[in-house]
Design a protein around this motif. Structure first.
Motif, short mmCIF file in Angstrom:
data_model
loop_
_atom_site.label_atom_id
_atom_site.label_comp_id
_atom_site.label_asym_id
_atom_site.label_seq_id
_atom_site.Cartn_x
_atom_site.Cartn_y
_atom_site.Cartn_z
N ILE A 143 41.13 66.82 41.44
CA ILE A 143 42.38 67.58 41.50
C ILE A 143 43.07 67.24 42.81
O ILE A 143 42.50 67.47 43.89
CB ILE A 143 42.11 69.10 41.40
N ASN A 144 44.29 66.73 42.74
CA ASN A 144 44.99 66.27 43.95
C ASN A 144 45.78 67.41 44.60
O ASN A 144 47.01 67.36 44.74
CB ASN A 144 45.93 65.11 43.61
N ARG A 145 45.07 68.45 45.01
CA ARG A 145 45.64 69.55 45.80
C ARG A 145 44.52 70.21 46.58
O ARG A 145 43.36 69.82 46.48
CB ARG A 145 46.38 70.54 44.92
N ASN A 146 44.88 71.23 47.35
CA ASN A 146 43.90 71.91 48.19
C ASN A 146 43.29 73.11 47.46
O ASN A 146 43.97 73.78 46.67
CB ASN A 146 44.54 72.39 49.49
N ALA A 191 42.20 63.94 59.53
CA ALA A 191 43.41 63.96 58.70
C ALA A 191 43.22 64.86 57.49
O ALA A 191 44.12 65.63 57.12
CB ALA A 191 43.75 62.54 58.26
N PHE A 192 42.04 64.80 56.85
CA PHE A 192 41.78 65.63 55.68
C PHE A 192 41.83 67.11 56.04
O PHE A 192 42.43 67.92 55.31
CB PHE A 192 40.43 65.27 55.08
N LEU A 193 41.21 67.48 57.15
CA LEU A 193 41.21 68.89 57.55
C LEU A 193 42.61 69.36 57.90
O LEU A 193 42.99 70.51 57.59
CB LEU A 193 40.25 69.09 58.73
N GLU A 194 43.38 68.51 58.55
CA GLU A 194 44.76 68.87 58.86
C GLU A 194 45.57 69.07 57.58
O GLU A 194 46.40 69.98 57.47
CB GLU A 194 45.41 67.81 59.74
N ASN A 195 45.33 68.21 56.62
CA ASN A 195 46.09 68.29 55.36
C ASN A 195 45.69 69.48 54.50
O ASN A 195 46.39 69.80 53.53
CB ASN A 195 45.94 66.99 54.58
N LEU A 196 44.57 70.14 54.82
CA LEU A 196 44.20 71.36 54.12
C LEU A 196 45.21 72.48 54.37
O LEU A 196 45.25 73.47 53.63
CB LEU A 196 42.80 71.83 54.55
N LYS A 197 46.03 72.32 55.40
CA LYS A 197 47.05 73.33 55.75
C LYS A 197 48.28 73.21 54.85
O LYS A 197 49.13 74.09 54.86
CB LYS A 197 47.45 73.18 57.20
N ILE A 198 48.39 72.10 54.10
CA ILE A 198 49.54 71.90 53.23
C ILE A 198 49.46 72.86 52.05
O ILE A 198 48.45 72.95 51.36
CB ILE A 198 49.59 70.44 52.71
N LYS A 199 50.51 73.61 51.82
CA LYS A 199 50.54 74.58 50.73
C LYS A 199 50.88 73.91 49.39
O LYS A 199 51.66 72.98 49.35
CB LYS A 199 51.57 75.68 51.02
N GLY A 201 42.80 67.00 48.02
CA GLY A 201 43.95 67.19 48.89
C GLY A 201 45.18 66.54 48.29
O GLY A 201 45.08 65.68 47.41
N PRO A 202 46.38 66.92 48.77
CA PRO A 202 47.62 66.46 48.13
C PRO A 202 48.09 65.08 48.57
O PRO A 202 48.97 64.50 47.93
CB PRO A 202 48.63 67.52 48.56
N VAL A 203 47.54 64.53 49.65
CA VAL A 203 48.01 63.23 50.14
C VAL A 203 46.81 62.32 50.40
O VAL A 203 45.69 62.78 50.62
CB VAL A 203 48.83 63.37 51.45
N TRP A 204 47.07 61.01 50.37
CA TRP A 204 46.02 60.04 50.64
C TRP A 204 45.79 59.95 52.14
O TRP A 204 46.71 59.62 52.89
CB TRP A 204 46.38 58.68 50.07
N ASP A 205 44.57 60.25 52.60
CA ASP A 205 44.30 60.31 54.03
C ASP A 205 43.02 59.58 54.42
O ASP A 205 42.40 59.86 55.44
CB ASP A 205 44.21 61.78 54.50
N ALA A 206 42.63 58.58 53.63
CA ALA A 206 41.42 57.82 53.93
C ALA A 206 41.66 56.87 55.11
O ALA A 206 42.80 56.50 55.40
CB ALA A 206 40.99 57.01 52.71
N ASP A 207 40.57 56.49 55.76
CA ASP A 207 40.66 55.59 56.90
C ASP A 207 39.30 54.89 57.08
O ASP A 207 38.26 55.47 56.74
CB ASP A 207 41.00 56.38 58.17
N PRO A 208 39.29 53.67 57.60
CA PRO A 208 38.00 53.01 57.87
C PRO A 208 37.14 53.78 58.86
O PRO A 208 35.90 53.70 58.81
CB PRO A 208 38.42 51.64 58.44
N ASP A 209 37.75 54.52 59.77
CA ASP A 209 37.03 55.34 60.75
C ASP A 209 36.84 56.74 60.17
O ASP A 209 37.82 57.46 59.93
CB ASP A 209 37.83 55.40 62.06
#
Length: 328
Positions: free
Chosen positions: A176-179, A320-328, A305-313
């Motif tokens: 599911i592409n949301r929080n 980024a994922f935890l920050e994007n959890l704030k998106i309503k 989560g609602p946005v793609w936030d993957a990274d090699p690091d």
């Protein structure tokens, strides 16, 4: 520690197998699936399909009946994806799994494992393996072993087959592409590497992971926990708890842990497709990235989560994922 013990048992069999000579009996009487992991840094550069074309006659010569080839990274993408592949393998009555790993220095490892019949895909014991300095040398070694093999597999395929990715298709339907809601009410469980039992065993054969020592794995676990704590303190305002050993869902819910943080690692295009994110030309997105999502235990829902936030690091990906959890 269960993961470490299983990995060490593989390495022990791996070191002894060449002296034993004969391939395991279960390999000689039943269908085999072949999984290939190849470093893009190895010279000469080869796609996994090319390796399959080269290694297929050698697997047949050593007594196997390889009925399907897949890229290991596709199969080991997530627990859900591995479950889908396991179901498909069970329907085809697969008996054994062959894993061909080509590392960045060109060295090739060849393993044979019983098919676990479940989402783990490979077994934690009874694994046979040899290594060679190159793919050509591996082919020669297998052909030599095959001279003394009496197989019960007949009418085998003359060329490798590459079936559709049943597991990836099945797995992608559950995301599911949301929080998720109610993160402020229940604790978030954070499994450290090795706390997921045997499910992570298949990924340990990946070209960048195979052969790591216990000391290296322990050091990475310690660094991982330290890094995660710092990131969570900066980006996550709710309760969380580290999980250092496997726990069942009922036990987690009893401890007021209704959410689990899950870490995926694989080729970016494959991950985006599997997790239901829009992507153009996924076959061109080949970098290995880390993506996090949250599993709601009680309903078995997977929130990416609602946005793609993957990274090699992984640190950047987690922050980024935890920050994007704030998106309503």
């Amino acid at each position: 520690m269960k993961y470490l013990a299983a990995l060490l048992s593989i390495l022990i069999v791996f070191n002894k197998a060449w002296g034993q000579g004969a391939v395991p009996d279960y390999f000689l009487d039943g269908k085999t699936v072949v999984l290939i992991s190849s470093s893009p840094l190895a010279f000469p550069n080869m796609e996994w399909h090319q390796i399959a074309e080269i290694i297929h006659p050698a697997i047949v010569s050593v007594g196997g009946d390889p009925v399907a080839y897949y890229e290991l990274e596709d199969v080991a993408l997530s627990e859900e994806v591995q479950t889908g592949y396991a179901n498909a393998f069970n329907k085809r009555l697969i008996q054994s799994i062959v894993i061909v790993t080509r590392k960045s220095n060109g060295q090739v490892a060849f393993h044979i494992s019983p098919f676990s019949k479940n989402k783990n895909i490979v077994a934690s014991s009874g694994v046979w393996g040899i290594t060679a300095a190159s793919l050509d040398e591996m082919v020669g070694n297998l052909q030599t072993i095959g001279q003394n093999v009496k197989t019960r597999n007949f009418l085998v395929l003359e060329v490798p087959e590459f079936p559709n990715s049943e597991g990836a298709i099945q797995g992608s339907r559950r995301f599911i592409n949301r929080n998720p809601l109610n993160l402020d009410v229940f604790k978030l469980g954070i499994p450290l590497s090795g706390a997921s039992g045997d499910i992570g065993l298949l990924a340990s054969y990946r070209y960048d992971l195979l052969g790591k020592s216990e000391q290296v794995i322990l050091a990475e676990q310690q660094a991982e926990r330290s890094g995660i704590e710092q990131i969570f303190e900066s980006h996550y305002p709710y309760q969380f708890e580290f999980l250092t050993n496997p726990r069942g869902d009922a036990e987690l819910i009893r401890d007021r842990i209704q959410f689990i943080l899950v870490k995926l690692e694989g080729k970016e295009g494959d991950l985006m497709t599997s997790l239901g994110f829009p992507v153009e030309k996924p076959e061109e997105k080949t970098r290995i990235v880390v993506k996090y999502y949250i599993r709601l235990i009680i309903r078995d829902e997977l929130y990416t989560g609602p946005v793609w936030d993957a990274d090699p690091d992984w640190r950047k990906a987690l922050a980024a994922f935890l920050e994007n959890l704030k998106i309503k």
